[in-house]
Design an enzyme around this catalytic site. Structure first.
Site, short mmCIF file in Angstrom:
data_model
loop_
_atom_site.label_atom_id
_atom_site.label_comp_id
_atom_site.label_asym_id
_atom_site.label_seq_id
_atom_site.Cartn_x
_atom_site.Cartn_y
_atom_site.Cartn_z
N HIS A 159 0.84 -1.20 0.00
CA HIS A 159 0.00 0.00 0.00
C HIS A 159 0.87 1.25 0.00
CE1 HIS A 159 -3.41 2.59 0.62
NE2 HIS A 159 -2.82 3.13 1.69
N SER A 160 0.53 2.21 -0.87
CA SER A 160 1.22 3.49 -0.97
C SER A 160 2.71 3.26 -1.24
CB SER A 160 0.96 4.31 0.31
OG SER A 160 1.24 5.67 0.11
N MET A 161 3.61 3.72 -0.36
CA MET A 161 5.03 3.43 -0.55
C MET A 161 5.26 1.92 -0.70
SD MET A 161 7.93 3.56 2.38
CE MET A 161 9.32 2.43 2.31
#
Length: 255
Positions: free
Chosen positions: A88-90
């Site tokens: 998720h995300s990074m």
């Protein structure tokens, strides 16, 4: 526990492992609640990067290559059965880089890469002034704008003295990364987004399909940037469905 990669539940007879990578500033505990909602056929593992939670005394890593140099040998022993990656995300960018590294080493390829709440790496722009170079006060202001850090934490100097080096290092991992277009993945890629996350729309998510020669698709869920938690049951149901199809039909999976 100080290990980089750890299971949340031991399922020795599971047919597949799902390895999850956290968002910037996050830790393995972000996925703790997932274990009870996944079926017995999926064994849940998570990455605990240094500098946070039970690894708070270990200095965080600020470069993608350093993180991969630690991750790859930790993950390889888990590849004795089919596996999938979720980030998720990074964590989505790290999961993509990890999948490429494993593929290049011929150590194994995930049956599917799940990326969530993230701009794909080939179009990710680093701000003129990278976020990891901001002063502590400026970075605190940015965290407040993002709304992901409780105000009680932002107002506590001792907690922020622990948290700021971690979030700064995590941001540097992504912002200092030198993009390489090759090699492309060969596995299916599924991209998830939140309907209220203004930074990552469905048109942007669709471009994750450019990182693989395999099939790709995207799906939106109700919620903001942290929809994998607010819409957890729906996200896990979709992951379970897709991994079931992948285990039945092989690496090509279904889009």
């Amino acid at each position: 526990m100080t290990t980089l990669v750890r299971p949340f539940v031991h399922r020795p007879h599971a047919s597949m492992r799902l390895l999850c990578l956290p968002h910037a500033g996050g830790g393995a505990s972000a996925y703790r609640g997932w274990a009870t909602e996944l079926p017995d056929g999926i064994e849940l593992w998570a990455v605990q990067p240094p500098g946070r939670e039970d690894r708070v005394m270990t200095p965080p890593l600020a470069h993608m290559d350093d993180l991969l140099n630690d991750l790859v040998p930790a993950v390889v022993p888990l590849l004795d059965r089919p596996f999938a990656l979720f980030g998720h995300s990074m964590g989505a960018v790290v999961a993509w880089e990890l999948a490429r590294a494993l593929q290049q080493l011929e150590a194994g390829s995930p049956v599917r890469l799940f990326v969530s709440g993230s701009v794909p790496p080939q179009i990710r722009d680093v701000p003129e002034r990278p976020l990891h170079t901001l002063s502590d006060d400026e970075l605190c202001d940015r965290l407040r704008e993002w709304g992901a850090t409780p105000e009680a934490v932002l107002a506590d100097p001792e907690l922020m003295a622990l948290f700021l080096p971690v979030i700064r290092a995590d941001l540097a991992v992504v912002e200092s990364r030198v993009h390489r277009t090759e090699p492309l993945l060969t596995c299916p890629v599924t991209a998830y987004g939140g309907t209220e996350d203004g930074s990552v729309g469905s048109d942007v998510l669709a471009r994750w399909g450019e990182v693989t020669t395999g099939p790709s698709n995207c799906r939106m869920f109700p919620g903001d940037h942290f929809f994998p938690h607010s819409a957890r049951s729906a996200v896990l149901a979709d992951i379970t469905d897709r991994l079931g199809a992948d285990s039945l039909y092989g690496k090509a999976g279904t889009a």
